[in-house]
Design an enzyme around this catalytic site. Structure first.
Site, short mmCIF file in Angstrom:
data_model
loop_
_atom_site.label_atom_id
_atom_site.label_comp_id
_atom_site.label_asym_id
_atom_site.label_seq_id
_atom_site.Cartn_x
_atom_site.Cartn_y
_atom_site.Cartn_z
N ALA A 138 0.81 -1.18 0.13
CA ALA A 138 0.09 0.06 -0.03
C ALA A 138 0.75 1.33 -0.05
O ALA A 138 0.26 2.40 -0.11
CB ALA A 138 -0.82 -0.02 1.10
N THR A 182 0.12 1.37 -6.38
CA THR A 182 -0.84 1.65 -5.21
C THR A 182 -1.20 3.03 -5.33
O THR A 182 -2.73 3.58 -5.55
CB THR A 182 -0.73 1.25 -3.69
OG1 THR A 182 -0.31 0.06 -3.53
CG2 THR A 182 -2.02 1.61 -2.74
N GLU A 186 7.35 2.27 -26.79
CA GLU A 186 7.54 2.94 -25.68
C GLU A 186 8.73 3.84 -25.72
O GLU A 186 9.87 3.34 -26.07
CB GLU A 186 7.65 2.17 -24.26
CG GLU A 186 6.58 1.04 -24.12
CD GLU A 186 6.89 0.58 -22.62
OE1 GLU A 186 6.23 1.30 -21.82
OE2 GLU A 186 7.40 -0.36 -22.67
N HIS A 228 0.77 -8.60 -22.34
CA HIS A 228 0.01 -7.70 -23.11
C HIS A 228 -0.12 -8.08 -24.74
O HIS A 228 -1.23 -8.01 -25.25
CB HIS A 228 0.79 -6.23 -23.00
CG HIS A 228 0.95 -5.80 -21.66
ND1 HIS A 228 0.27 -6.20 -20.57
CD2 HIS A 228 2.00 -5.06 -20.92
CE1 HIS A 228 0.76 -5.70 -19.53
NE2 HIS A 228 1.70 -5.14 -19.63
C1 BG6 Z 1 3.96 -2.69 -17.81
C2 BG6 Z 1 5.20 -3.02 -17.77
O1 BG6 Z 1 3.21 -4.10 -17.62
O2 BG6 Z 1 3.16 -1.98 -18.79
C3 BG6 Z 1 6.01 -1.76 -18.08
O3 BG6 Z 1 5.77 -3.95 -16.99
C4 BG6 Z 1 5.57 -0.93 -19.30
O4 BG6 Z 1 7.44 -2.15 -18.38
C5 BG6 Z 1 4.16 -0.94 -19.22
O5 BG6 Z 1 6.21 0.31 -19.46
C6 BG6 Z 1 3.31 -0.02 -20.52
O6 BG6 Z 1 1.78 0.20 -20.11
P1 BG6 Z 1 1.35 1.22 -21.04
O7 BG6 Z 1 0.09 1.05 -20.37
O8 BG6 Z 1 1.88 2.43 -20.51
O9 BG6 Z 1 1.26 0.89 -22.34
#
Ligand code: BG6
Length: 516
Positions: free
Chosen positions: A30, A35, A240, A264
């Site tokens: 937390a 969090t 990213e 993802h």
């Molecule tokens: C997370 C990863 O699950 O997703 C990170 O651990 C990554 O490394 C992030 O940066 C990206 O999430 P988003 O929603 O910003 O695309």
């Protein structure tokens, strides 16, 4: 008692939202980043939109010593930092529902104190013993915390039929490979049944990702062309701009395949490629996702280089700023072979997709933040316009743009005003924010609510996790044994030669990363 609120805004627009029933949310970790950046903000948004029950409270658990007051102050600050306009009354009201109890996660006595606190708060807030345990802690703590919760009698209500009153939420990564994922699951299922376990993949909480289901299965026009006869290839990219940031401790032993790909990327793949589920029920959708993952052709370990490219960012520049390479980032092992970029070409062995390549790539420190799924259709079989030199007309492309702007677009060839034969590629597109004039809901808000109302659709089931590790573990193990390092790419680049070769070998190209 759960309330379902259906409302019809205008003819043809049906929205339903279910308000959570009485619930306690117990968050381990937390005082941590997740969090404060995501969960408390998500809770506040739900609370402000009257989607939480009056009978609700949060008990934060963590190692840091805080009083309830300290926790409330810190929480209010985080909410203010993350939400543009918040009413002081709203903040006061949520603050009164926040509590904190510090302790050592490995100390059985801590769990007895949690138990006593829950008994007191459950009574005060009339939550009828409905509790969600949210583990916002590093994965190595999952098994010990669950074990202690079990030993302290916190995981099962007195009556077996009330099991679903107690839920467990776990963040990714769930295991490091097939073996560890199975082991972790065996451990957890000693205390929680699958229907109580909510494994979060926050990409499933993103609106455009959810929209894949609506678009594919609430329209007739897509399904007839959603197959090998009409689709040339599918590309899924998550680019990213961020590097490893302050997470070297986690990331350097994890890498892009485990951090982004196993979860993802594969989740997006399943929603694009799965068969129509027989209903919108959670398990029917999850059945199809697993079926799809089972159909992904296993990779030939002797030909991995034809199907996979690993990269690691070196020094570079982005928007005029000089950036360190991965190996110079604080906390990273200077000899690290951890991949910060991964790209693959995969095939799905079923009737729908036979022969259609799926190109997937994800990387850190690329030129822009850009996530999209692009379905490229086959080219026309013959050009009527060849007499005027238009032999090769571009293919139609349907793009689900997931971030930074959530939108859907379809490109097609059309006549331009003016001369008789004047054609160009046009885009039919809509942007969620522009069309609905709303900021899109945060994935955590969606996922927290779904967990409280008991809807597992957007959470990954154990068989899904296992099939994905089954596919990827051999690759991870092969890379671990491979002495060669990943290719280096310059921080801030769009792509690099070895990644380009993966797709160019098939006469295709990666779609351009969209710059802001
Ligand atoms: C997370 C990863 O699950 O997703 C990170 O651990 C990554 O490394 C992030 O940066 C990206 O999430 P988003 O929603 O910003 O695309």
């Amino acid at each position: 008692m759960q309330t379902i609120t259906p409302f019809i805004e205008k003819q043809g627009i049906v929205c339903t939202e279910t308000v959570a029933g009485p619930n306690a949310l117990v968050v381990f970790g937390a005082s941590g980043d997740l969090t404060h950046r995501k969960l408390l903000t998500g809770i506040f948004k739900l609370f402000s939109q009257d989607l939480l029950n009056e009978s609700f409270y949060v008990l934060g658990c963590g190692r840091k010593t805080f009083s309830d007051e300290d926790f409330r102050e810190k929480a209010i600050q985080s909410i203010r930092d993350n939400i543009d306009s918040v009413s002081p009354e709203g903040l006061d009201a949520i603050a009164n529902k926040l509590y904190y109890l510090d302790g050592d996660y490995n100390d059985p006595d801590y769990y007895q104190r949690i138990r006593a606190k829950l008994t007191q708060l459950n009574r005060e807030h009339r939550v009828h013993n409905r509790v969600v345990f949210y583990l916002a802690v590093p994965p190595f703590l999952y098994a010990p915390i669950v074990e202690h919760l079990g030993s302290a009698g916190l995981t099962c209500p007195a009556k077996p039929e009330s099991r679903e009153k107690v839920k467990l939420v776990l963040e990714k990564p769930f295991g490091r490979d097939l073996e560890s994922a199975v082991e972790l699951n065996n451990h957890i299922t000693r205390y929680f049944s699958e229907s109580q376990i909510y494994r979060i993949d926050h990409y499933l909480g993103k609106e455009t990702v959810q929209n894949l289901l609506m678009l594919r299965f609430a329209n007739t026009i897509f399904e007839p062309v959603w197959n090998r006869n009409f689709i040339d290839n599918v590309q899924i990219s998550i680019a990213e701009t961020v590097g490893v940031e302050h997470r070297a401790g986690y990331y350097d032993t994890t890498g892009a395949l485990r951090d982004m790909f196993q979860n993802h990327m594969l989740q997006m793949l399943t929603l694009v490629a799965m068969e129509p589920p027989i209903s919108f029920e959670a398990d029917r959708i999850r059945d199809e996702k697993v079926r799809l993952l089972r159909s992904v052709r296993p990779f030939d370990l002797n030909r991995l280089d034809e199907f996979w490219v690993r990269g690691q960012y070196g020094p570079g520049t982005l928007n005029g700023k000089t950036l360190k390479g991965y190996l110079d980032e604080p906390g990273v092992n200077p000899d690290s072979k951890t991949e910060t970029f991964v790209a693959t070409k995969l095939f799905i062995d079923n009737w729908r997709w036979q022969g259609v390549p799926f190109y997937l790539r994800t990387g850190k420190r690329l030129a822009a933040k850009d996530t999209e799924i692009a379905i490229t259709f086959k080219k026309i079989p013959y050009s009527l316009f060849s007499s005027v030199g238009l032999n090769e007309l571009p293919a139609n492309v349907l793009v689900f743009h997931i971030q930074p702007e959530e939108s859907i677009s379809l490109s097609f060839q059309a006549k331009r005003p003016g001369s008789k034969l004047c054609m160009s590629t046009l885009n039919m597109s809509f942007s969620y924010e522009r069309l609905f004039s709303v900021h899109l809901p945060d994935p955590y808000k969606r996922l927290l609510l779904d967990c409280m109302i008991g809807d597992q659709t957007l959470f990954t089931r154990q068989d899904d996790i296992e099939v994905s590790w089954q596919l990827l573990s051999p690759i991870l193990h092969a890379w671990e044994q491979d002495a060669s390092a990943p290719y280096t790419y310059a921080a801030g680049c769009d792509s690099f030669a070895e990644a380009d070769r993966l797709i160019e070998a098939d006469g295709r190209q990666w779609r351009k990363v969209l710059h802001d």
